[in-house]
Design a protein around this motif. Structure first.
Motif, PDB file in Angstrom:
ATOM      1  N   ILE A  47       0.723  18.115  28.976  1.00 31.63           N
ATOM      2  CA  ILE A  47      -0.166  17.086  28.743  1.00 31.63           C
ATOM      3  C   ILE A  47      -1.014  16.840  30.003  1.00 31.63           C
ATOM      4  O   ILE A  47      -2.054  16.407  29.733  1.00 31.63           O
ATOM      5  CB  ILE A  47       0.898  15.912  28.551  1.00 31.63           C
ATOM      6  CG1 ILE A  47       0.030  14.805  28.059  1.00 31.63           C
ATOM      7  CG2 ILE A  47       1.695  15.521  29.985  1.00 31.63           C
ATOM      8  CD1 ILE A  47       0.835  13.758  27.298  1.00 31.63           C
ATOM      9  N   ILE A  48      -0.635  17.212  31.079  1.00 31.47           N
ATOM     10  CA  ILE A  48      -1.330  17.026  32.395  1.00 31.47           C
ATOM     11  C   ILE A  48      -2.647  18.060  32.291  1.00 31.47           C
ATOM     12  O   ILE A  48      -3.858  17.555  32.526  1.00 31.47           O
ATOM     13  CB  ILE A  48      -0.566  17.352  33.714  1.00 31.47           C
ATOM     14  CG1 ILE A  48       0.711  16.362  33.666  1.00 31.47           C
ATOM     15  CG2 ILE A  48      -1.156  17.203  34.970  1.00 31.47           C
ATOM     16  CD1 ILE A  48       0.307  14.896  33.735  1.00 31.47           C
ATOM     17  N   TRP A  49      -2.364  19.106  31.874  1.00 29.28           N
ATOM     18  CA  TRP A  49      -3.609  20.279  31.581  1.00 29.28           C
ATOM     19  C   TRP A  49      -4.477  19.634  30.632  1.00 29.28           C
ATOM     20  O   TRP A  49      -5.780  19.708  30.772  1.00 29.28           O
ATOM     21  CB  TRP A  49      -2.825  21.392  31.272  1.00 29.28           C
ATOM     22  CG  TRP A  49      -3.778  22.684  31.457  1.00 29.28           C
ATOM     23  CD1 TRP A  49      -5.472  22.596  31.828  1.00 29.28           C
ATOM     24  CD2 TRP A  49      -3.659  24.071  30.935  1.00 29.28           C
ATOM     25  NE1 TRP A  49      -5.603  23.955  31.811  1.00 29.28           N
ATOM     26  CE2 TRP A  49      -4.818  24.773  31.128  1.00 29.28           C
ATOM     27  CE3 TRP A  49      -2.547  24.433  30.386  1.00 29.28           C
ATOM     28  CZ2 TRP A  49      -5.035  25.912  30.995  1.00 29.28           C
ATOM     29  CZ3 TRP A  49      -2.597  25.849  30.010  1.00 29.28           C
ATOM     30  CH2 TRP A  49      -3.880  26.640  30.141  1.00 29.28           C
ATOM     31  N   SER A  50      -3.827  19.130  29.540  1.00 28.41           N
ATOM     32  CA  SER A  50      -4.740  18.569  28.492  1.00 28.41           C
ATOM     33  C   SER A  50      -5.665  17.306  28.909  1.00 28.41           C
ATOM     34  O   SER A  50      -6.798  17.407  28.850  1.00 28.41           O
ATOM     35  CB  SER A  50      -3.964  18.036  27.418  1.00 28.41           C
ATOM     36  OG  SER A  50      -3.294  19.266  26.795  1.00 28.41           O
ATOM     37  N   LEU A  51      -5.005  16.602  29.892  1.00 25.71           N
ATOM     38  CA  LEU A  51      -5.742  15.383  30.364  1.00 25.71           C
ATOM     39  C   LEU A  51      -6.902  15.665  31.510  1.00 25.71           C
ATOM     40  O   LEU A  51      -7.874  15.284  31.334  1.00 25.71           O
ATOM     41  CB  LEU A  51      -4.755  14.211  31.228  1.00 25.71           C
ATOM     42  CG  LEU A  51      -3.919  13.382  30.324  1.00 25.71           C
ATOM     43  CD1 LEU A  51      -2.956  12.840  31.320  1.00 25.71           C
ATOM     44  CD2 LEU A  51      -4.852  12.477  29.922  1.00 25.71           C
ATOM     45  N   CYS A  52      -6.535  16.953  32.106  1.00 25.05           N
ATOM     46  CA  CYS A  52      -7.647  17.254  33.080  1.00 25.05           C
ATOM     47  C   CYS A  52      -8.614  17.990  32.306  1.00 25.05           C
ATOM     48  O   CYS A  52      -9.758  17.714  32.363  1.00 25.05           O
ATOM     49  CB  CYS A  52      -7.251  18.353  33.953  1.00 25.05           C
ATOM     50  SG  CYS A  52      -5.988  17.615  35.262  1.00 25.05           S
ATOM     51  N   ALA A  66      -6.760  19.230  22.567  1.00 27.12           N
ATOM     52  CA  ALA A  66      -5.545  19.607  23.066  1.00 27.12           C
ATOM     53  C   ALA A  66      -4.768  18.582  23.666  1.00 27.12           C
ATOM     54  O   ALA A  66      -3.498  18.646  23.366  1.00 27.12           O
ATOM     55  CB  ALA A  66      -6.071  20.348  24.454  1.00 27.12           C
ATOM     56  N   LEU A  67      -5.377  17.527  23.843  1.00 31.59           N
ATOM     57  CA  LEU A  67      -4.736  16.262  24.300  1.00 31.59           C
ATOM     58  C   LEU A  67      -3.953  15.503  23.027  1.00 31.59           C
ATOM     59  O   LEU A  67      -2.567  15.249  23.374  1.00 31.59           O
ATOM     60  CB  LEU A  67      -5.644  15.080  24.943  1.00 31.59           C
ATOM     61  CG  LEU A  67      -5.063  13.877  25.475  1.00 31.59           C
ATOM     62  CD1 LEU A  67      -4.300  14.232  26.807  1.00 31.59           C
ATOM     63  CD2 LEU A  67      -6.045  12.898  25.747  1.00 31.59           C
ATOM     64  N   ILE A  68      -4.305  15.596  21.988  1.00 31.09           N
ATOM     65  CA  ILE A  68      -4.076  15.236  20.704  1.00 31.09           C
ATOM     66  C   ILE A  68      -2.589  15.917  20.300  1.00 31.09           C
ATOM     67  O   ILE A  68      -1.589  15.570  20.141  1.00 31.09           O
ATOM     68  CB  ILE A  68      -4.591  15.244  19.365  1.00 31.09           C
ATOM     69  CG1 ILE A  68      -5.908  13.930  19.892  1.00 31.09           C
ATOM     70  CG2 ILE A  68      -4.150  15.150  18.208  1.00 31.09           C
ATOM     71  CD1 ILE A  68      -6.968  14.074  18.828  1.00 31.09           C
TER      72      ILE A  68
END
Length: 135
Positions: A47-52, A66-68
């Protein structure tokens, strides 16, 4: 230990405690079982990588996708469906990799373009100055 009057097959081969006559079955022994609980490590949701990827580099909306999928993986993990969480997490990881590679390629192209433009502008300015001062 030699016992007279008994056949050889009734004499125990190992020295151990027997509560009856030789050759008679001993008391039932209790079998102990050991249970080992192996808890599977929960799959990562990235989730952190997706947020970035969503905030900093979102080419073709891959960061949003990716975030979804990361949120879906986290929901499945909290619901106890580790296989579903693993599937959503691997999809989020793949989308994050593609988004990161595309963003890195775009940044590299921008840097190369800026360098080429600066060199060309410097060359043009040098030629203009040399022609201006010649006359």
């Amino acid at each position: 230990m030699l016992l007279y009057g008994y056949p050889a097959e009734f004499i125990p081969l190992q020295g151990g405690r027997q509560d009856g006559l030789p050759g008679q079955p001993s008391a039932p022994t209790m079998v102990q079982y050991t249970t080992v609980n192996i808890t599977a490590e929960p799959p990562p949701d990235h989730i952190i990588w997706s947020l970035c990827c969503f905030v900093y580099s979102n080419p073709l909306c891959l960061g949003l996708a990716a975030l979804i999928f990361s949120f879906k993986a986290r929901d499945r993990k909290l619901a106890g469906d580790l296989e579903g969480a693993r599937n959503y997490g691997s999809t989020a990881r793949l989308l994050n990799i593609v988004s990161t590679v595309l963003a890195a390629v775009m940044i590299l192209i921008v840097i190369i373009t800026v360098i080429v433009l600066c060199v060309e502008a410097n060359r043009y300015t040098y030629q203009y100055r040399s022609n201006y001062y010649r006359y």
